[in-house]
Structure formats: C-alpha cells, structure tokens
Design an enzyme around this catalytic site. Structure first.
Site, PDB file in Angstrom:
ATOM      1  N   LYS A 179      22.821 -42.722 -29.615  1.00  0.00           N
ATOM      2  CA  LYS A 179      22.733 -41.989 -28.614  1.00  0.00           C
ATOM      3  C   LYS A 179      22.315 -40.791 -28.864  1.00  0.00           C
ATOM      4  O   LYS A 179      23.000 -39.899 -29.432  1.00  0.00           O
ATOM      5  CB  LYS A 179      23.847 -41.890 -27.649  1.00  0.00           C
ATOM      6  CG  LYS A 179      23.536 -41.094 -26.246  1.00  0.00           C
ATOM      7  CD  LYS A 179      24.793 -40.489 -25.562  1.00  0.00           C
ATOM      8  CE  LYS A 179      24.969 -38.961 -26.136  1.00  0.00           C
ATOM      9  NZ  LYS A 179      23.765 -38.205 -25.655  1.00  0.00           N
ATOM     10  N   GLU A 254      31.473 -34.323 -37.409  1.00  0.00           N
ATOM     11  CA  GLU A 254      30.704 -33.133 -38.145  1.00  0.00           C
ATOM     12  C   GLU A 254      30.691 -32.296 -37.023  1.00  0.00           C
ATOM     13  O   GLU A 254      30.015 -32.454 -36.249  1.00  0.00           O
ATOM     14  CB  GLU A 254      29.628 -33.550 -38.565  1.00  0.00           C
ATOM     15  CG  GLU A 254      29.033 -32.456 -39.686  1.00  0.00           C
ATOM     16  CD  GLU A 254      28.112 -31.699 -39.077  1.00  0.00           C
ATOM     17  OE1 GLU A 254      28.725 -30.448 -38.868  1.00  0.00           O
ATOM     18  OE2 GLU A 254      26.784 -31.690 -38.970  1.00  0.00           O
ATOM     19  N   CYS A 288      25.042 -25.626 -37.590  1.00  0.00           N
ATOM     20  CA  CYS A 288      26.371 -25.512 -37.800  1.00  0.00           C
ATOM     21  C   CYS A 288      26.834 -25.046 -39.129  1.00  0.00           C
ATOM     22  O   CYS A 288      28.058 -24.366 -38.857  1.00  0.00           O
ATOM     23  CB  CYS A 288      26.860 -27.217 -37.610  1.00  0.00           C
ATOM     24  SG  CYS A 288      26.252 -28.306 -39.002  1.00  0.00           S
ATOM     25  N   GLU A 387      32.621 -20.169 -32.995  1.00  0.00           N
ATOM     26  CA  GLU A 387      31.183 -20.489 -33.246  1.00  0.00           C
ATOM     27  C   GLU A 387      30.245 -20.038 -31.904  1.00  0.00           C
ATOM     28  O   GLU A 387      30.321 -20.457 -30.956  1.00  0.00           O
ATOM     29  CB  GLU A 387      31.134 -21.978 -33.558  1.00  0.00           C
ATOM     30  CG  GLU A 387      29.675 -22.530 -33.925  1.00  0.00           C
ATOM     31  CD  GLU A 387      29.533 -23.804 -34.235  1.00  0.00           C
ATOM     32  OE1 GLU A 387      29.055 -24.324 -35.377  1.00  0.00           O
ATOM     33  OE2 GLU A 387      30.149 -24.676 -33.470  1.00  0.00           O
TER      34      GLU A 387
END
Length: 480
Positions: A179, A254, A288, A387
């Site tokens: 997906k 992750e 990331c 973040e």
C-alpha cells in the site's frame, strides 16, 4: 511526449495489481493526485477498500508456498530482471516523482530513482545466498521466510521506501501486499509495471492503493498478514503496532527522527556546515534522517551561523523541472501549513531567526516554505524536540563534548546523526555515545548494505542489506 507536459489523463491509473494481473477495484472510488508545485490535479488512482485488501492478501497467501520454496538463485534471478526493468524506467521514475512530490528533477534522478536501484542491486547478490544455518549443541538453527508481508510506505521517497521493503521481503522468500502513500502513488505503479515485465510469479507482489485509515488499517489488522512493515510518522506507527498486537503479529517500524549534527570545536567548520545544511534541507526537509539539530561548540558558534546563513541563501525555490531549482515544494497544503506552524511557534518561544521565516519570498503558487534557520534554540523547546519534516534547521550551542552528547540524546527519537572532528578517534567516541541507529563521521557516505533503523520512538527492526532480509524471516530450532 515528456511526462512533465503530459495531460492529466495520461497519469490516471484505474486498476489494482492482484495475482499477476491488473484488475478492477471493488468499487469506483478514486483518489486525486496533486502536483504540489502548482496545486493542480495531475492524475488519479483507485481508492482501495478492505475487500480489495482481502483479495490481495489471498493472492499473496496462495503464492507464498511456491515462492518460499523457490531456490535462492532463482529468486535472485527474478530480482535481477526486476532491477533491469526498473532501471529502464529510471527517467520516468524521476519525472513522476518530480511531478507528484515536487522533488527537483536533478535530485529526483540521482536519489529518488538512483538510490532504489543501488539498494536493489545489492539485494540481488544477497538473495542468491542460501539462508544461514547454525549448529547450536544438538540443534540446527535455520531461518525461514515469515510469510505474507503487508508493506505500507510513505510519500517522501516513494520508490526507495517501497524497494527497501519489497526487495528484501522477496529475497527472504516472502510475498507482499503493497500500500503506497495516497499522496505519491503513481511511482508505485511504475514498480508494478517493472514487476510485470520481469515476470515475477503471480501473487508474489500485489498492489492496493488507498488511504491509511481504510487500506492501511485493513492490511495491518488482517489475520493472514504475518508481518507489517511500515514507514511513516510515529503516531501512525503506534496505531499499526496496536492493530498488529491485537492478533500477535510482528511489525517492523521505521518512524520519526530529530537527528543531531554534532560539530566539535576542531572540525572543518565550512565543510561540516555545508554538508549539514544540505542534509537538513534534502528533499525540502522531508527526510526522516535529516540532521535538523545542528550542535556547534560555543567558540565557533557565531562563525557557524554566518556560514549557515550563506549556505541557505543558495537554495533557490521553484519549479522542480527548472535546472536552477534546488528546493521544491512540500508535498501538500496541509504539510506546508504544519511546517509554518512550527516556525511560528519557534518565534513565539524566543528562538532567533537567522534565515527564511514567515516573511521570506515564495513562488506565487504551490506548497512552498522558505528554508528557515533558527539560532539560540533551547534543547527542550518544541523546535528541538518535535519532527518538523520541512526545511527548518535549529542551531544549538554547546560548551563541551559531554554537553553535546547530552543534547544529542535529549530526544524521544534516535534514527540518525553526525559527528565532525579533526580527530577521527574523538569523533568515533562521540558516535558510540549517541543513542541513535546510524551516525555519519565527517560526512561518510551512506551505505545501502548497512542496517537502517532507529532507537526509542524512531521504530523497531532494521531495513537494508542482510539485516533487512533477516527482518523478514523466522528462526526455527531443529533438535537432532
């Protein structure tokens, strides 16, 4: 015709890929795909449903015994043909990523299209090796493929993150239901075109586009999915882990990062700053592993800020297909608004604006945010802890190495980081003290065969190389 000039109708994909065929979805719902540099709709894909997930998982389950029993050399040959088919589409991949994500074409060619090919090439060689076996006393310890893998991938590296999951899963002998992100799904279709051309057995790789709350959750909760591999936000990763935990299924996650770039007093400051800024702004900061906290010794702090401001000034915003563009848009209006919110909060918290900010000039259309740098950022502030996932860099001073390590580790994340010093032993000592999954010393090159993954809330498990293949295996002890 250049894909950049193609009318939207040429970017419409109407089918799922199940059991080796392009098939109609369960209903006629669609998801529009936007060009974030212009705000225009450039295509659409099906909006998958739980019924589509059921069909995809059934196809993967049916294909699993045959693929798991396939000799490693034969699996490697399949991956080699997939590499060739994908390499033939490299230019199309780069242009598609430039369109649906906004990555400047030069960067899209080198990283978005090039890196997945490098990763896949290494996995061809790994796939050819039989799974390691070990004698432990009277036990033979063997590794076997875990089974059906649900791969849920993000929008920021729409081919690399897919290859980093699909290729090692296939190398281990698993079958996959993929997906992709609904924001950048077109690139995944190019991979499935390559899968078809490479002649992989039916059902080994299946594609169901759709939204996270519908397709992603159905995949994570499906009783016939043996492992869910997800890359994305920590919040979504937590939700997927809960869904998998309800049925005692394995996950590989992750997740987020807030990586520190530690520049010691004796470092080559111009190089450390130049590379550090480039890393923080890579892919418009939508990475990331971005080193979004630059930690600089107080004795060189003012000099570093001057170098940072000069480096950031060289990043021109604009059309991803313009060769002069170095920084593209953010992926969506919502993402741009979120990043602007972080900038506004940093100003309210008293951080000192060095470059960019809310008043910086922007292109007249598209989801752009100016590259922005803050100095005097408190290590406990929101900007140093959360973040941002945009082109925003926090610069933080430190007095000595112990303080630098303490600031670097003052995060709920632990995905990546960097250390710079003229003394390589001193840099290595700092790298060993950093609680993070990867650390680059003095700008060392990325290694696609090394394990990739994080500590703390940056995730569970590892991707890439042999460690990534092992993530998709189970251990069995046979007593004799």
């Amino acid at each position: 015709m250049d894909l950049a000039d193609a009318p939207p109708a040429l970017l419409v994909r109407r089918h799922l890929h199940l059991a080796g065929d392009w098939v109609d979805p369960a209903d006629g719902g669609t998801i529009p795909v936007e060009n974030p540099a212009t705000g225009e709709i450039i295509g659409q894909v099906p909006a998958g449903t739980p019924a589509d997930v059921d069909r995809a998982v059934a196809a993967a389950r049916a294909a699993f015994p045959g693929w798991a029993a396939t000799a490693p050399a034969d699996r490697a040959a399949h991956l080699d043909r997939l590499h060739a088919a994908l390499a033939a589409r490299a230019d199309e991949v780069a242009r598609t990523v430039a369109l649906e994500l906004g990555t400047p074409l030069k960067l899209a060619t080198r990283v978005q299209a090039g890196l997945p090919l490098t990763v896949l090439r290494g996995l061809v060689d790994l796939a050819a090796r039989p799974a390691a076996e070990q004698e432990v006393g009277n036990s033979l310890v063997v590794r076997e493929p875990v089974g059906v893998v649900g791969a849920i991938t993000p929008w920021n590296y729409p081919l690399h993150q897919v290859v980093a999951k699909v290729a090692p899963a296939l190398a281990a002998g698993c079958t996959v239901v993929l997906k992709p992100s609904e924001l950048t799904p077109l690139t995944a279709y190019l991979l499935l075109d390559a899968v078809t051309e490479a002649g992989l057995p039916p059902g080994v790789v299946n594609l169901v586009p759709g939204t996270g709350p519908v397709v992603g959750e159905a995949l994570a909760a499906h009783p016939d999915v043996d492992l869910v591999s997800f890359t994305g936000s920590t919040a979504t990763g937590r939700r997927i882990a809960h869904l998998a935990a309800d049925r005692i299924a394995r996950v590989a996650l992750e997740l987020g990062g807030k990586s520190a770039n530690v520049i010691l007093a004796d470092a080559d400051l111009p190089t450390a700053v130049k590379v550090g800024v480039g890393n923080a702004l890579l892919n418009s900061g939508q990475t990331c592993t971005a080193w979004t906290r630059m930690l600089v010794h107080r004795d060189r702090y003012a000099e570093a800020l001057d170098l940072v401001a000069a480096a950031v000034a060289g990043y021109r915003l604009g059309d991803p297909f313009d060769p002069a563009t170095r920084l593209g848009p953010l992926v969506s209006a919502a993402q741009a608004q979120r990043v602007r919110g972080h900038v506004d909060r940093a100003l309210a918290d008293g951080a000192r604006l060095v470059a960019g900010g809310p008043d910086a000039p922007l292109p007249s259309r598209g989801h752009f945010v100016a590259p922005t740098v803050f100095a005097d950022v408190h290590p406990d502030s929101a900007l140093a802890q959360e973040e941002v996932f945009g082109p925003v860099l926090a610069v933080i001073p430190f007095a000595d190495t112990d303080e630098a390590v303490a600031i670097a580790n003052n995060s709920r994340y632990g995905l990546a980081g960097a250390v710079w010093s003229a003394d390589s032993d001193a840099a290595l000592a700092v790298a060993r003290r950093m609680r993070t999954g990867q650390v680059d010393v003095n700008g060392a090159a990325f290694n696609p065969l090394a394990p990739f993954g994080g500590y703390k809330q940056s995730g569970l498990g590892r991707e890439l190389g042999g460690y990534g293949v092992e993530e998709f295996t189970e251990l069995k002890a046979i007593q004799r």
